[in-house]
Design a protein around this motif. Structure first.
Motif, PDB file in Angstrom:
ATOM      1  N   ASP A 107      -3.002   0.620  -3.963  1.00  0.00           N
ATOM      2  CA  ASP A 107      -3.982   0.598  -2.883  1.00  0.00           C
ATOM      3  C   ASP A 107      -3.984  -0.767  -2.194  1.00  0.00           C
ATOM      4  OD1 ASP A 107      -5.999   1.454  -1.194  1.00  0.00           O
ATOM      5  OD2 ASP A 107      -7.591   1.193  -2.659  1.00  0.00           O
ATOM      6  N   PHE A 108      -4.225  -1.839  -2.985  1.00  0.00           N
ATOM      7  CA  PHE A 108      -4.202  -3.195  -2.429  1.00  0.00           C
ATOM      8  C   PHE A 108      -4.129  -4.211  -3.552  1.00  0.00           C
ATOM      9  CE2 PHE A 108      -8.642  -2.477  -3.305  1.00  0.00           C
ATOM     10  CZ  PHE A 108      -9.146  -3.704  -3.682  1.00  0.00           C
ATOM     11  N   ASN A 142       0.839  -1.195   0.000  1.00  0.00           N
ATOM     12  CA  ASN A 142       0.000   0.000   0.000  1.00  0.00           C
ATOM     13  C   ASN A 142       0.876   1.247   0.000  1.00  0.00           C
ATOM     14  OD1 ASN A 142      -1.674   2.176   0.872  1.00  0.00           O
ATOM     15  ND2 ASN A 142      -3.137   0.689   1.590  1.00  0.00           N
ATOM     16  N   SER A 143       0.507   2.221  -0.804  1.00  0.00           N
ATOM     17  CA  SER A 143       1.160   3.539  -0.928  1.00  0.00           C
ATOM     18  C   SER A 143       2.396   3.540  -1.826  1.00  0.00           C
ATOM     19  CB  SER A 143       1.521   4.130   0.433  1.00  0.00           C
ATOM     20  OG  SER A 143       0.346   4.288   1.200  1.00  0.00           O
TER      21      SER A 143
END
Length: 73
Positions: free
Chosen positions: A43-44, A18-19
């Motif tokens: 995000d995922f 994530n990120s």
């Protein structure tokens, strides 16, 4: 399309937590407005290995494992 193994999905999750910032290299979706060079934030990753990205242009289209390509920025 062949689904990835659990190990392959875990590898994608490790590569793109994530990120993580990513840049689109190629996408096989003929209907998307995304083009190579577009950037976004990971995000995922779902259980099929699809990496969902918050693209800077506003799109939320996922990067399909084995079909589309992104790279870390």
């Amino acid at each position: 399309m062949k689904f990835p193994t659990k190990e392959q999905v875990n590898r994608v999750r490790e590569m793109y937590p994530n990120s993580t910032r990513v840049e689109l290299v190629s996408m096989s979706d003929p209907y998307t407005t995304l083009v190579p060079g577009n950037q976004g934030t990971a995000d995922f990753v779902d259980d099929t290995g699809t990496l969902f990205v918050k693209w800077d242009c506003g799109s939320r289209l996922g990067v399909v494992y084995g079909e589309d390509r992104v790279k870390r920025v």
